[in-house]
Design an enzyme around this catalytic site. Structure first.
Site, mmCIF file in Angstrom:
data_model
loop_
_atom_site.group_PDB
_atom_site.id
_atom_site.type_symbol
_atom_site.label_atom_id
_atom_site.label_comp_id
_atom_site.label_asym_id
_atom_site.label_seq_id
_atom_site.Cartn_x
_atom_site.Cartn_y
_atom_site.Cartn_z
ATOM 1 N N ASP A 97 0.853 -1.186 0.000
ATOM 2 C CA ASP A 97 0.000 0.000 0.000
ATOM 3 C C ASP A 97 0.891 1.239 0.000
ATOM 4 O O ASP A 97 1.625 1.473 0.966
ATOM 5 C CB ASP A 97 -0.856 -0.067 1.280
ATOM 6 C CG ASP A 97 -2.084 0.799 1.222
ATOM 7 O OD1 ASP A 97 -2.036 1.824 0.529
ATOM 8 O OD2 ASP A 97 -3.073 0.454 1.884
ATOM 9 N N HIS A 99 -10.562 -1.149 5.474
ATOM 10 C CA HIS A 99 -10.277 -0.638 6.822
ATOM 11 C C HIS A 99 -10.881 0.736 7.077
ATOM 12 O O HIS A 99 -10.727 1.268 8.172
ATOM 13 C CB HIS A 99 -8.754 -0.586 6.995
ATOM 14 C CG HIS A 99 -8.131 0.361 6.004
ATOM 15 N ND1 HIS A 99 -8.085 0.112 4.638
ATOM 16 C CD2 HIS A 99 -7.576 1.576 6.166
ATOM 17 C CE1 HIS A 99 -7.527 1.120 4.030
ATOM 18 N NE2 HIS A 99 -7.207 2.028 4.924
ATOM 19 N N ASP A 100 -11.504 1.338 6.073
ATOM 20 C CA ASP A 100 -12.145 2.653 6.253
ATOM 21 C C ASP A 100 -13.661 2.530 6.323
ATOM 22 O O ASP A 100 -14.356 3.538 6.498
ATOM 23 C CB ASP A 100 -11.825 3.575 5.063
ATOM 24 C CG ASP A 100 -10.345 3.920 4.957
ATOM 25 O OD1 ASP A 100 -9.671 3.946 5.998
ATOM 26 O OD2 ASP A 100 -9.881 4.154 3.827
ATOM 27 N N ASP A 147 -2.743 4.756 -2.543
ATOM 28 C CA ASP A 147 -3.666 5.475 -1.677
ATOM 29 C C ASP A 147 -4.105 6.802 -2.321
ATOM 30 O O ASP A 147 -3.253 7.532 -2.839
ATOM 31 C CB ASP A 147 -2.934 5.753 -0.357
ATOM 32 C CG ASP A 147 -3.850 6.260 0.738
ATOM 33 O OD1 ASP A 147 -4.761 5.531 1.128
ATOM 34 O OD2 ASP A 147 -3.626 7.396 1.213
ATOM 35 N N GLU A 201 -6.749 3.838 -5.426
ATOM 36 C CA GLU A 201 -7.910 4.235 -4.614
ATOM 37 C C GLU A 201 -8.343 5.606 -5.099
ATOM 38 O O GLU A 201 -7.584 6.570 -5.002
ATOM 39 C CB GLU A 201 -7.529 4.292 -3.130
ATOM 40 C CG GLU A 201 -8.760 4.536 -2.272
ATOM 41 C CD GLU A 201 -8.448 5.102 -0.897
ATOM 42 O OE1 GLU A 201 -9.255 4.896 0.015
ATOM 43 O OE2 GLU A 201 -7.415 5.780 -0.738
HETATM 44 O O1 TEU Z 1 -8.499 6.777 2.481
HETATM 45 C C1 TEU Z 1 -8.980 7.791 1.671
HETATM 46 C C2 TEU Z 1 -10.261 8.401 2.027
HETATM 47 O O2 TEU Z 1 -10.533 9.502 1.642
HETATM 48 C C3 TEU Z 1 -11.188 7.645 2.809
HETATM 49 O O3 TEU Z 1 -11.672 6.466 2.511
HETATM 50 C C4 TEU Z 1 -11.323 8.154 4.145
HETATM 51 O O4 TEU Z 1 -11.119 7.143 5.074
HETATM 52 C C5 TEU Z 1 -12.714 8.700 4.232
HETATM 53 O O5 TEU Z 1 -12.788 9.795 3.399
HETATM 54 C C6 TEU Z 1 -13.004 9.141 5.568
HETATM 55 O O6 TEU Z 1 -14.325 9.546 5.630
HETATM 56 C C7 TEU Z 1 -7.156 6.475 2.432
HETATM 57 C C8 TEU Z 1 -6.849 5.364 3.407
HETATM 58 O O7 TEU Z 1 -7.524 4.213 3.022
HETATM 59 C C9 TEU Z 1 -7.182 5.836 4.779
HETATM 60 O O8 TEU Z 1 -7.055 4.838 5.744
HETATM 61 C C10 TEU Z 1 -6.288 7.009 5.093
HETATM 62 O O9 TEU Z 1 -6.636 7.553 6.328
HETATM 63 C C11 TEU Z 1 -6.382 8.094 4.011
HETATM 64 O O10 TEU Z 1 -6.331 7.576 2.694
HETATM 65 C C12 TEU Z 1 -5.213 9.038 4.148
HETATM 66 O O11 TEU Z 1 -4.050 8.403 3.775
#
Ligand code: TEU
Length: 572
Positions: A118, A344-345, A219, A270
């Site tokens: 990642d 994980h989000d 990411d 992503e």
């Molecule tokens: O996530 C990007 C992102 O914008 C989201 O899915 C975020 O968690 C959501 O907008 C919150 O409401 C990625 C990663 O997957 C996440 O874990 C990180 O915190 C984020 O980027 C920053 O690197």
């Protein structure tokens, strides 16, 4: 393209030609996502680690997946659980060592599994050496980030909001300038318009490719190219930096100079708040950018527009419409989706669109069927294959996520009661998906024998891997079967997609066709039994899989609560 290094030195090169071509074929692959911190604690400190993943490789192998996507384990202050990288070349000692990673790559390889790392390149941690040098006044490194003068002094340069709440700009008094951070204040955004930054990023990718890594997840990669820095009068600023002006150029360049040189490498971007038109290019067969994309539009059907911190019932018709339009649109433009419910989000899908109650098992299997029958590469997030549920936290001291902690405060500042703020967190917090993997029914679900960094869900007594591995009717075994079917039936991996009965308010159904083979997937999203009349003839179809024992393929069926069935017809 010909690789510019000796393939024999790559660990995956040990595989047979047959195995290798299987690996490169991401259309037949399934990815398993591991959030190491919550997966398995091998050294008794309450945090999961790389050796924990090594110890559980047989379990992952049993699922039959092809890739493990590991979320970041690089040196990091962990303000955002590793998405704030301090050193891209080193492993955080809390997760293990480079030897552990190399052992993991070899162990996975022996089971026909490749590793996908990642890479967080939209921003670094503020503790990264580059940012520290920038703050110390080094012009070279200042230009690695995005610094701007404030409006009339101390007012932020634009009104953009951070994704984690508050302004996206932080004032640095010593410099009398602001820096941009689309995420936490400790995650300054990198300046991709600076060629030197892009060069550094390429070096990092080549370093990990040499270790035998065969996949990358990038990411929020569609946020890297910033456009105009202007106030957003009707939004939070995202229109100025999402799918920005040079994004396709930067991705093409990255592809050409790094991972594009090894045909075996699979990439997924992503894409935050993206548009389908951009994804045609990001993941287009001949675009020379990425193998596939995650988009999140289908996971906003319980938001109010883009606003996540609200309580709104999930809109099933909207969900269907979005899923179908992405299936059809991407196919029409020869582009490839990553298909998924969980990461994980995200909250746990069985709690979100299924049921935690009487039909927990049926609904978890039904939701799995929807995704695994589709055109795209399915992703399984750790614990999803067990039907793990939301955290059920009732006190703020149980939450760990920076986004949840910020919004708990912000919601109350906006006038909501503490009780309402809790209700919203219980539904939307990212910690719902971050409680530890439930391995067995004992203390801490077998995740650790120390105090876990985040509480284990109390339902580990009922929901755990040990029990489900023994039970042939479990959700775990259903996922195994879905993975197996994708490999066996070309119609599942390569077939063309066609929505069925789009206006049906309770049933999601679709058809896949490929070289004379036909597949029909029918899923009842509700607890109520449903009469369903197929718009296409189901004569000659046989049942491949379903979440109820008995189901004959008929043109008219009474679907049971949360029933899912996959029907298949041989070529004539
Ligand atoms: O996530 C990007 C992102 O914008 C989201 O899915 C975020 O968690 C959501 O907008 C919150 O409401 C990625 C990663 O997957 C996440 O874990 C990180 O915190 C984020 O980027 C920053 O690197």
């Amino acid at each position: 393209m010909v690789s510019n290094w000796n393939k024999e030195e790559i660990i995956c090169a040990g595989k047979s030609a047959e195995m290798r071509s299987k690996m490169a074929d991401y259309k037949k692959s399934v990815v398993y996502q591991i959030y190491p911190k919550s997966f398995y604690d091998s050294n008794h400190d309450g945090l999961g680690d790389l050796r924990g993943v090594i110890e559980k490789l047989d379990y992952i192998g049993e699922l039959g997946v092809d890739y493990i996507w590991l979320t970041p384990f690089f040196v990091s202050p962990q303000n955002d659980n590793g998405y704030d990288v301090e050193d891209y070349y080193r492993i955080d000692p809390r997760y293990g060592t480079m030897d552990d990673l190399e052992e993991l790559i070899r162990g996975a390889d022996r089971r026909g599994i490749c590793l996908m790392l990642d890479m967080v390149f939209n921003h670094t941690s503020s503790r990264h050496e580059w940012f520290q040098k920038a703050l110390a006044g080094d012009e070279k490194y200042k230009n690695y980030y995005i610094f701007r003068k404030g409006k009339g002094g101390k007012e932020a340069p634009t009104n953009w909001e951070s994704k984690f709440g508050g302004s996206a700009w932080e004032y640095v008094p010593e410099m009398d300038e602001f820096y941009l951070h689309l995420f936490d204040v400790s995650q300054p955004d990198l300046n991709w318009d600076n060629e030197e930054v892009r060069e550094e990023i390429r070096k990092i990718l080549l370093f990990w490719m040499e270790k035998g890594v065969k996949g990358f997840r990038f990411d929020v990669v569609n946020l890297i190219s910033k456009g105009e820095f202007a106030d957003d009068m009707d939004g939070d600023g995202r229109k100025y930096y999402t799918d920005g002006p040079n994004i396709h150029r930067y991705l093409k360049e990255l592809n050409e100079l790094t991972f594009g040189r090894d045909a075996e490498i699979v990439t997924v971007g992503e894409m935050s708040s993206t548009s389908m038109e951009n994804c045609f290019q990001y993941a287009g067969e001949d675009s020379g950018e990425l193998s596939m994309v995650f988009n999140f539009h289908h996971l906003k059907v319980d938001f109010m527009g883009d606003e996540k911190w609200v309580l709104v019932p999930a809109d099933f018709m909207k969900l269907k419409k979005i899923l179908f339009s992405w299936q059809e649109g991407m196919e029409e433009h020869h582009a490839w989706n990553a298909v998924f419910w969980c990461n994980h989000d995200q909250p746990r899908v069985v709690s979100r669109f299924g049921s935690e109650g009487k039909y927990w098992k049926e609904s978890a299997k039904m939701l799995a069927t929807v995704i695994h029958g589709m055109r795209g590469t399915p992703y399984i997030y750790q614990g999803e294959e067990l039907g793990m549920t939301n955290a059920g936290f009732t006190h703020i001291s149980q939450y760990r996520d920076v986004e949840s902690l910020n919004h708990f405060r912000i919601l109350q500042e906006k006038g909501l009661t503490e009780g309402d703020a809790y209700r919203i967190l219980q539904i939307h917090s990212r910690d719902n998906g971050r409680t530890p993997m439930q391995w067995e029914e004992g203390a801490n679900g077998g995740f650790t024998d120390a105090v876990p960094w985040i509480e284990v869900n109390g339902n580990c007594k009922e929901i755990n891997a040990a029990q489900q591995r023994m039970d042939g009717d479990s959700i775990f075994h259903y996922y195994r079967e879905l993975v197996r079917l994708r490999k066996k039936y070309d119609v599942i991996s390569y077939g063309s997609f066609q929505a069925l009965d789009e206006e049906n308010p309770s049933v999601l159904a679709y058809r896949r066709t490929h070289e004379g083979q036909e597949l029909v997937v029918i899923c009842n999203f509700y607890e109520k039994e449903m009469d369903w009349k197929s718009p296409v003839s189901l004569q000659g179809f046989q049942r491949l899989l379903g979440n109820y024992e008995e189901r004959e393929a008929k043109d008219e069926m009474k679907l049971k609560p949360y029933e899912a069935v996959i029907l298949w017809k041989k070529a004539e």
